[in-house]
Scaffold this active site. Structure first.
Site, PDB file in Angstrom:
ATOM      1  N   CYS A 170       0.769  -1.158  -0.051  1.00 42.62           N
ATOM      2  CA  CYS A 170      -0.015  -0.134  -0.036  1.00 42.62           C
ATOM      3  C   CYS A 170       1.022   1.306  -0.045  1.00 42.62           C
ATOM      4  CB  CYS A 170      -1.048  -0.229   1.154  1.00 42.62           C
ATOM      5  SG  CYS A 170      -2.058  -1.511   1.082  1.00 42.62           S
ATOM      6  N   GLU A 321      -1.009   5.264  13.607  1.00 39.99           N
ATOM      7  CA  GLU A 321      -0.848   6.335  13.166  1.00 39.99           C
ATOM      8  C   GLU A 321      -1.158   7.670  14.044  1.00 39.99           C
ATOM      9  OE1 GLU A 321      -1.452   8.236   8.672  1.00 39.99           O
ATOM     10  OE2 GLU A 321      -2.976   6.794   9.399  1.00 39.99           O
ATOM     11  N   LYS A 342      -9.838   7.604   2.463  1.00 35.75           N
ATOM     12  CA  LYS A 342     -10.206   6.332   2.181  1.00 35.75           C
ATOM     13  C   LYS A 342     -11.592   6.261   2.817  1.00 35.75           C
ATOM     14  CE  LYS A 342      -5.616   4.131   2.543  1.00 35.75           C
ATOM     15  NZ  LYS A 342      -4.689   5.273   2.701  1.00 35.75           N
ATOM     16  N   HIS A 347      -9.710   2.003   0.264  1.00 33.21           N
ATOM     17  CA  HIS A 347      -8.253   1.703   0.275  1.00 33.21           C
ATOM     18  C   HIS A 347      -7.745   0.981  -1.237  1.00 33.21           C
ATOM     19  CE1 HIS A 347      -4.180   1.063   1.200  1.00 33.21           C
ATOM     20  NE2 HIS A 347      -4.462   0.309   2.507  1.00 33.21           N
TER      21      HIS A 347
END
Length: 419
Positions: A170, A321, A342, A347
């Site tokens: 990703c 995160e 997203k 995603h």
């Protein structure tokens, strides 16, 4: 040789909420999502997840010769559509027609894809099982391999410089932009087409992600399934699409009279060195990539005003995160605006970094920050300002765009405004 300033002169997007840059951006600013029940599946009875953020109404023959389109996988179609938009906005279609061979070697293409032609792979494997080896298409390999988007875009526009695909799950699209940025600032190229493309919404990927419990299973209300930083999130929503940027040395762009929309100021890339799929609980790798990006850009922490978060809507990513942002920014973290697009487009795996870089440049250029939709019940462990539910009008000079991938790959872009 002194590093050269690198600017953005063109952008293209194809997403679940729009077939081009402008319609995608308009939808995201308005908070409109593109998550819906799966299309193109014969029978959804046994699937744990029966929805995704698919690109709807897209006809590759509108941007490619029909014969060429039939020889390419969907991820190539999406990349080509976004590249055509970006090249047109940058005014390069006409400019490249007058290039010398030497000029063409100063223009390259780097387009990331985490999976490549998975739909083609699945289709051809079914033919092999059902009818034997002679049934497999002779175009199977060139249609499936992940570098083909970069290859065919270079053929389309005559860019003969650096040409390859970055593959880092990703983080692939983000790595492509970072690599293209280096080509220009180090003087190896003048213009680069870069970003990411992915079209992996197919039975095997839906099954694989669902069986590892990574996907949301909110089948009764798919439009509310992608909910980054929300207490009730239960996994990500798979999406597809492409995001492409035209990067150019500032000197080259000004010399040809190109309009400048933003700039790439720096980037950071690290590894978690921790786990195959789960991020380090302390966010060590994410802390490193954000810190590197800001240092590479030569900025102070307080100059960053916005972060387009990786924000997947999975428990660990959103929590980690948030921890990483707090660790990097300290008290300034509470002043940051953060959002996850997203929540609207799903995603996009290897395309996520490309699309989100385009969104971040547009956010700074337009002075409006897209929202995180479905953030109705904030997770107590995710307690920053995520632009919940509605867009925020605010001028930002510098922003980060985070991309984190399975395998522990972390990539952070530092982007700047040009208005």
């Amino acid at each position: 040789m002194a590093a050269r300033a690198v600017v953005v002169t063109g952008m293209g997007m194809v997403t679940a909420v729009g077939l081009d840059r402008d319609s995608s951006w308009e939808a995201m600013v308005a908070g409109r999502g593109g998550v819906a029940p799966l299309q193109g599946f014969a029978d959804l009875t046994d699937y744990k997840t029966n929805f995704a953020a698919q690109v709807k109404g897209f006809d590759p023959e509108t941007i490619m010769d029909p014969k060429d389109a039939r020889k390419a996988d969907r991820f190539v179609h999406l990349a080509m559509a976004a590249a055509v938009q970006a090249v047109e906005q940058a005014g390069l279609a006409e400019a490249s027609a007058s290039w010398s061979i030497a000029d063409s070697f100063r223009a390259g293409v780097i387009i990331g894809s985490g999976i490549g032609g998975m739909g083609t792979f699945e289709e051809q494997h079914s033919k092999l099982v059902a009818r034997g080896p002679r049934a497999v298409s002779p175009l199977f390999i060139p249609m499936m391999i992940s570098d083909m988007a970069a290859g065919l875009v270079s053929i389309r526009f005559g860019f003969r410089g650096a040409n390859y695909c970055t593959v880092s799950a990703c983080a692939s699209g983000g790595h492509a932009i970072g690599a293209a940025f280096d080509q220009i600032r180090l003087g190896k190229a003048d213009i680069m087409i870069c970003g990411g493309s992915e079209a992996a919404v197919c039975p095997m990927s839906i099954s694989g992600f669902a069986n590892m419990k990574a996907l949301s299973s909110r089948n009764d209300e798919p439009h509310r399934a992608s909910r980054p930083f929300d207490r009730d999130r239960d996994g990500f929503v798979l999406g597809e699409g492409a995001g492409i940027l035209i990067l150019e040395s500032e000197e080259h762009a000004l010399a040809r009279g190109a309009k400048i929309y933003g700039e790439v100021c720096g980037y950071g890339m690290t590894a978690d060195a921790y786990h195959m799929t789960q991020p380090d609980n302390e966010g060590t790798g994410a802390i490193g990539s954000m810190t590197q990006a800001i240092q590479d850009a030569g900025l102070r922490l307080e100059q960053i005003g916005y972060i387009n978060a990786h924000g997947t809507s999975t428990h660990f990513n959103d929590m980690v995160e948030t921890r990483a942002i707090k660790s990097v920014f300290g008290d300034h973290a509470k002043k940051l605006k953060i959002s996850s697009t997203k929540s609207m487009i799903g995603h996009l795996l290897g395309a996520a970094g490309g699309v989100e870089a385009v969104v971040t440049i547009l956010a700074m250029h337009e002075g409006i920050l897209p929202p995180t939709v479905n953030l109705e019940n904030p997770d107590p462990e995710c307690d920053l300002d995520y632009c919940a539910l509605t867009a925020v009008k605010q001028d930002v000079e510098f922003a980060l765009s985070n991309s984190f991938g399975f395998g522990g790959h972390n990539l952070t872009l530092c982007l700047g405004a040009r208005r």
